[in-house]
Motif scaffolding. Structure first.
Motif, short mmCIF file in Angstrom:
data_model
loop_
_atom_site.label_atom_id
_atom_site.label_comp_id
_atom_site.label_asym_id
_atom_site.label_seq_id
_atom_site.Cartn_x
_atom_site.Cartn_y
_atom_site.Cartn_z
N ALA A 23 0.83 -1.21 0.00
CA ALA A 23 0.00 0.00 0.00
C ALA A 23 0.87 1.26 0.00
O ALA A 23 0.54 2.24 -0.69
CB ALA A 23 -0.94 0.00 1.21
N GLU A 24 1.95 1.25 0.75
CA GLU A 24 2.86 2.41 0.77
C GLU A 24 3.54 2.60 -0.58
O GLU A 24 3.69 3.73 -1.05
CB GLU A 24 3.89 2.25 1.88
N TYR A 61 3.57 5.45 -6.03
CA TYR A 61 3.30 5.40 -7.47
C TYR A 61 2.13 6.29 -7.86
O TYR A 61 2.14 6.90 -8.93
CB TYR A 61 3.05 3.96 -7.91
N THR A 62 1.13 6.38 -6.99
CA THR A 62 -0.01 7.28 -7.25
C THR A 62 0.46 8.73 -7.26
O THR A 62 0.05 9.52 -8.11
CB THR A 62 -1.10 7.06 -6.19
N ASP A 63 1.35 9.08 -6.33
CA ASP A 63 1.90 10.44 -6.29
C ASP A 63 2.70 10.75 -7.56
O ASP A 63 2.64 11.86 -8.09
CB ASP A 63 2.80 10.63 -5.08
N ILE A 64 3.44 9.76 -8.05
CA ILE A 64 4.21 9.96 -9.28
C ILE A 64 3.27 10.17 -10.46
O ILE A 64 3.46 11.09 -11.26
CB ILE A 64 5.16 8.77 -9.52
N PRO A 90 8.73 21.35 -7.76
CA PRO A 90 8.64 21.11 -6.30
C PRO A 90 7.81 19.87 -5.94
O PRO A 90 8.12 19.19 -4.96
CB PRO A 90 8.00 22.39 -5.75
N ASP A 91 6.78 19.55 -6.72
CA ASP A 91 5.99 18.35 -6.43
C ASP A 91 6.82 17.08 -6.67
O ASP A 91 6.69 16.11 -5.94
CB ASP A 91 4.71 18.32 -7.27
N HIS A 92 7.66 17.11 -7.70
CA HIS A 92 8.55 15.97 -7.94
C HIS A 92 9.55 15.83 -6.79
O HIS A 92 9.83 14.72 -6.33
CB HIS A 92 9.31 16.12 -9.27
N LYS A 93 10.07 16.94 -6.34
CA LYS A 93 11.04 16.89 -5.24
C LYS A 93 10.40 16.29 -3.99
O LYS A 93 11.04 15.53 -3.26
CB LYS A 93 11.62 18.28 -4.97
N ALA A 94 9.14 16.61 -3.74
CA ALA A 94 8.44 16.06 -2.58
C ALA A 94 8.27 14.54 -2.71
O ALA A 94 8.48 13.80 -1.75
CB ALA A 94 7.08 16.73 -2.41
N VAL A 95 7.90 14.07 -3.90
CA VAL A 95 7.75 12.63 -4.12
C VAL A 95 9.12 11.96 -4.02
O VAL A 95 9.25 10.87 -3.45
CB VAL A 95 7.09 12.34 -5.48
N GLU A 113 11.60 12.77 -2.17
CA GLU A 113 11.94 12.61 -0.76
C GLU A 113 11.28 11.37 -0.16
O GLU A 113 11.89 10.64 0.62
CB GLU A 113 11.56 13.86 0.02
N LYS A 114 10.03 11.11 -0.55
CA LYS A 114 9.32 9.92 -0.07
C LYS A 114 10.01 8.65 -0.57
O LYS A 114 10.14 7.67 0.17
CB LYS A 114 7.87 9.92 -0.54
N ILE A 115 10.44 8.67 -1.82
CA ILE A 115 11.10 7.50 -2.41
C ILE A 115 12.42 7.24 -1.68
O ILE A 115 12.71 6.10 -1.30
CB ILE A 115 11.33 7.69 -3.92
#
Length: 102
Positions: free
Chosen positions: A17-18, A23-26, A75-80, A82-84
Motif C-alpha cells: 500500500a505504501e 506510485y499514485t503520487d508519481i 517542487p511536487d517531484h522533489k516532494a515525491v 523525498e518519499k522515495i
C-alpha cells in the motif's frame, strides 16, 4: 522522447500500500508537469533473476529532455522524491535511475 526509468530497492518494512501511494503520487505529476506523456509503475516480473535487488520501479515518458528537466526541478517531484529516498533501502543507494531517448 525521453524514457525516465527508476528502479527501487524498497526497505523490507515498506508495504504494498505504501509503494502504491508513492506510485499514485508519481502518476499525479502528469497533471502538474507539462510534457509527461505516460507513467507506469509496479514490481519486477522478469524471470531472469538479473534485477540486482531492484524489484520495484516506474517509468515516466517525456515529450523531450526539456520536459524531463522541468520535472526534475518541479517542487511536487522533489516532494515525491523525498518519499522515495526515505522508503528505499539505504536511501539514495537503493535507487537506480536510467534515462534514454526513445
Amino acid at each position: 522522447m525521453i524514457l525516465h526509468c527508476v528502479f527501487i530497492r524498497f526497505q523490507q518494512e515498506v508495504t504494498v500500500a505504501e509503494k502504491q501511494a508513492i506510485y499514485t503520487d508519481i502518476a499525479a505529476l502528469k497533471d502538474v508537469v507539462d510534457g509527461i506523456v505516460d507513467v507506469k509503475a509496479g514490481p519486477n516480473v522478469s524471470p531472469e533473476g538479473l534485477d540486482s535487488g531492484y524489484v520495484d520501479g516506474f517509468t515516466v515518458t517525456f515529450e523531450n529532455a526539456a520536459a524531463r528537466d522541468a520535472y526534475l526541478d518541479h517542487p511536487d517531484h522533489k516532494a515525491v522524491s523525498e518519499k522515495i529516498v526515505a522508503a528505499a533501502a539505504g536511501g539514495m543507494s537503493g535507487i537506480f535511475v536510467f534515462d534514454m531517448k526513445v
